[in-house]
Scaffold this active site. Structure first.
Site, mmCIF file in Angstrom:
data_model
loop_
_atom_site.group_PDB
_atom_site.id
_atom_site.type_symbol
_atom_site.label_atom_id
_atom_site.label_comp_id
_atom_site.label_asym_id
_atom_site.label_seq_id
_atom_site.Cartn_x
_atom_site.Cartn_y
_atom_site.Cartn_z
ATOM 1 C CE1 TYR A 40 -3.284 -2.859 1.241
ATOM 2 C CE2 TYR A 40 -2.040 -2.909 3.292
ATOM 3 C CZ TYR A 40 -3.005 -3.447 2.464
ATOM 4 O OH TYR A 40 -3.692 -4.554 2.863
ATOM 5 C CB CYS A 48 14.994 -12.227 -3.332
ATOM 6 S SG CYS A 48 16.339 -12.853 -2.355
ATOM 7 C CD GLU A 49 8.912 -9.146 -4.658
ATOM 8 O OE1 GLU A 49 8.425 -10.241 -4.333
ATOM 9 O OE2 GLU A 49 8.255 -8.093 -4.785
HETATM 10 N N1 LLP Z 1 -15.014 -4.440 10.044
HETATM 11 C C1 LLP Z 1 -14.952 -4.857 8.765
HETATM 12 C C2 LLP Z 1 -16.141 -5.447 8.157
HETATM 13 C C3 LLP Z 1 -13.751 -4.730 8.041
HETATM 14 O O1 LLP Z 1 -13.718 -5.133 6.784
HETATM 15 C C4 LLP Z 1 -12.613 -4.160 8.667
HETATM 16 C C5 LLP Z 1 -11.351 -4.034 7.954
HETATM 17 C C6 LLP Z 1 -12.726 -3.748 10.005
HETATM 18 C C7 LLP Z 1 -13.941 -3.893 10.664
HETATM 19 C C8 LLP Z 1 -11.579 -3.154 10.767
HETATM 20 O O2 LLP Z 1 -11.120 -1.974 10.198
HETATM 21 P P1 LLP Z 1 -9.980 -1.102 10.936
HETATM 22 O O3 LLP Z 1 -10.592 -0.528 12.194
HETATM 23 O O4 LLP Z 1 -8.852 -1.996 11.239
HETATM 24 O O5 LLP Z 1 -9.639 -0.060 9.947
HETATM 25 N N2 LLP Z 1 -4.859 -4.693 5.428
HETATM 26 C C9 LLP Z 1 -5.229 -3.297 5.344
HETATM 27 C C10 LLP Z 1 -6.489 -3.005 6.097
HETATM 28 C C11 LLP Z 1 -7.686 -3.794 5.596
HETATM 29 C C12 LLP Z 1 -8.923 -3.547 6.394
HETATM 30 C C13 LLP Z 1 -10.011 -4.472 5.975
HETATM 31 N N3 LLP Z 1 -11.200 -4.404 6.747
HETATM 32 C C14 LLP Z 1 -4.077 -2.458 5.868
HETATM 33 O O6 LLP Z 1 -3.063 -3.019 6.274
HETATM 34 O O7 LLP Z 1 -4.120 -1.223 5.834
#
Ligand code: LLP
Length: 441
Positions: A338, A365-366
């Site tokens: 990201y 290795c990237e």
């Molecule tokens: N509820 C649902 C239905 C979700 O899809 C998510 C996150 C959350 C709660 C929690 O969201 P948060 O409070 O953590 O923003 N891998 C990505 C983030 C993907 C989030 C997906 N859904 C990153 O590293 O930025």
């Protein structure tokens, strides 16, 4: 009032007498020596502090269920702490369900989300008594009803809807429809409700669920989301005569990865949500619903840091200086996925060394395996310990074994003590699932 998600570093982070960085009273250089690196470190005081921020912030509304989004970090020990702090759990897989179950979590406080839950996962959720299932699509309604019927059970569900709000970190748009793989479009809700009321006797519709994005700094977006959820509840009551009593506003509150990030506090978000609730309860004449929130990142990110050991360096003639560490995109895929930015400091004392602009490179290795581009740090040498901040969320949970490298250890620190909560994988672990077919032996 400030809340812990607004801090760059864990609340216990400071330099000790020897000039080393310490967290939770533990010298990070000593921790790195004792446990090896890369090392994920979770500061218990910071984790509990943000839980308190959430509890205090939402205490103005009587009926709030706080569900930690386990996708941000799912370990048995952190789940235990969050359960102690009165959080329930938003889970999205059999693995997350099983982890919180094994941690001894009250399964009635678990909510199962996801856009393509499998038969086995839904079956496990019902078997283990998961409290709510947020149903995402028509196929799932059918599948879940069949499973519940075969067990002669009734399952409490929410409907995941896409409210037509698209949220980026610094802006959002509202549209009639949203091109999203998640949930029922606003125009599909009625059909889903009709099916539940007529065909799916084993499903008990309790309310509506939405989630509008992640790393959100906006606040108005939550107000609009709540209005849409309440408007829909009132509309469904008028049309079908059903009283839905629950709304789930999802997660998304942001954190401070670098000085440029200025996330709102939990207090501000709670005020916006609760004001909108109170206003729209009046406007649409419904009973105050039970509110669910599902924060992940903002609960766990700030409490986590990752320690790395510095290895080789390379000065490109007339170009960048690269400093390589012993981890990278497999333990923290966020910069390469990201373009996420992070802040770091040398954990060991670097007396009066001039600052240099360097790029922290990973060991994978990237060429894209860069953890931090152009950060100003005192000159780093082989053996120095680098501490990258705000790695509690979506680091370990998204870690891989890329390059067949073992996943890192995680420790929790508190009151000058450190405890292992996830063991470092061994070489044996890495091959433990491999099978050589007889014909190749
Ligand atoms: N509820 C649902 C239905 C979700 O899809 C998510 C996150 C959350 C709660 C929690 O969201 P948060 O409070 O953590 O923003 N891998 C990505 C983030 C993907 C989030 C997906 N859904 C990153 O590293 O930025």
């Amino acid at each position: 009032m400030e809340s812990t998600n607004q801090f760059l570093k864990p609340i216990t982070a400071k330099r000790n007498e020897s000039g080393n960085l310490e967290i939770g009273g533990c010298d990070l250089v000593e921790l790195a020596e004792k446990h090896g690196t890369p090392l994920y470190v979770i500061d218990e005081a910071t984790l509990r502090s943000i839980c308190n921020d959430y509890k205090k912030a939402f205490s103005k509304y009587e009926r709030v269920n706080m569900m930690f989004a386990s996708k941000a970090l799912c370990t048995m020990a952190t789940s235990k702490i969050l359960a102690e702090e009165a959080f329930g759990f938003d889970v999205v897989s059999a693995g997350e369900i099983y982890t919180v179950y094994k941690a001894g979590v009250d399964m009635s406080k678990v909510l199962f989300n996801g856009n393509n839950k499998s038969f086995d996962e839904l079956d496990l959720a019902i078997e283990l008594g998961v409290g709510r299932i947020s149903v995402d699509n028509f196929l799932e309604l059918d599948l879940l009803n069949e499973i519940a019927k075969s067990k002669n059970k009734s399952v409490d569900i929410l409907l995941r809807i896409t409210p037509g709000i698209e949220c980026h970190t610094h802006e959002y748009i509202q549209t009639g429809h949203l091109d999203s793989k998640f949930g029922f479009d606003l125009t599909q809700i009625d059909e889903a409700v009709e099916l539940i009321l007529t065909n799916y006797k084993h499903l008990n519709l309790r309310g509506l669920h939405a989630h509008i994005g992640s790393q959100i700094f906006e606040t108005q977006v939550y107000s609009d989301e709540i209005e849409i959820l309440i408007r829909e509840i009132s509309r469904l009551d008028e049309k079908f005569g059903i009283k839905l009593t629950e709304i789930n506003a999802g997660g998304g509150l942001g954190v401070k990865y670098t000085d440029e990030d200025v996330p709102p506090s939990t207090y501000k978000i709670a005020d916006v949500i609760i004001d909108s609730l109170n206003r729209n309860i009046q406007k649409y004449k419904i009973e105050p619903p039970i509110l669910y929130i599902e924060p992940g990142r903002s609960v766990i990110s700030t409490s986590g840091v990752t320690l790395y050991t510095v290895g080789s360096s390379k000065q490109v003639p007339k170009g960048k200086k690269y400093v390589a560490v012993d981890g990278g995109m497999a333990d923290n895929p966020r910069p390469s996925m990201y373009q996420a930015k992070y802040f770091a400091e040398a954990a060991n004392f670097k007396e009066d060394l001039p600052l240099q602009t360097v790029t922290i490179a990973g060991r994978f290795c990237e060429s894209g395996d860069i953890l931090i581009k152009d950060i100003s740090l005192p000159e780093l040498f082989e053996g120095d310990v680098l501490c990258v901040f705000n790695t509690g969320a979506y680091n370990y949970s998204m870690a891989s074994n890329y390059n067949r490298v073992q996943k890192s250890q995680m420790v929790i620190v508190n009151n000058s003590k450190s405890d292992i909560i996830v063991n470092r994988e061994t070489l044996e672990d890495l091959i433990s699932h491999d099978v050589i077919p007889d014909r190749l032996k």
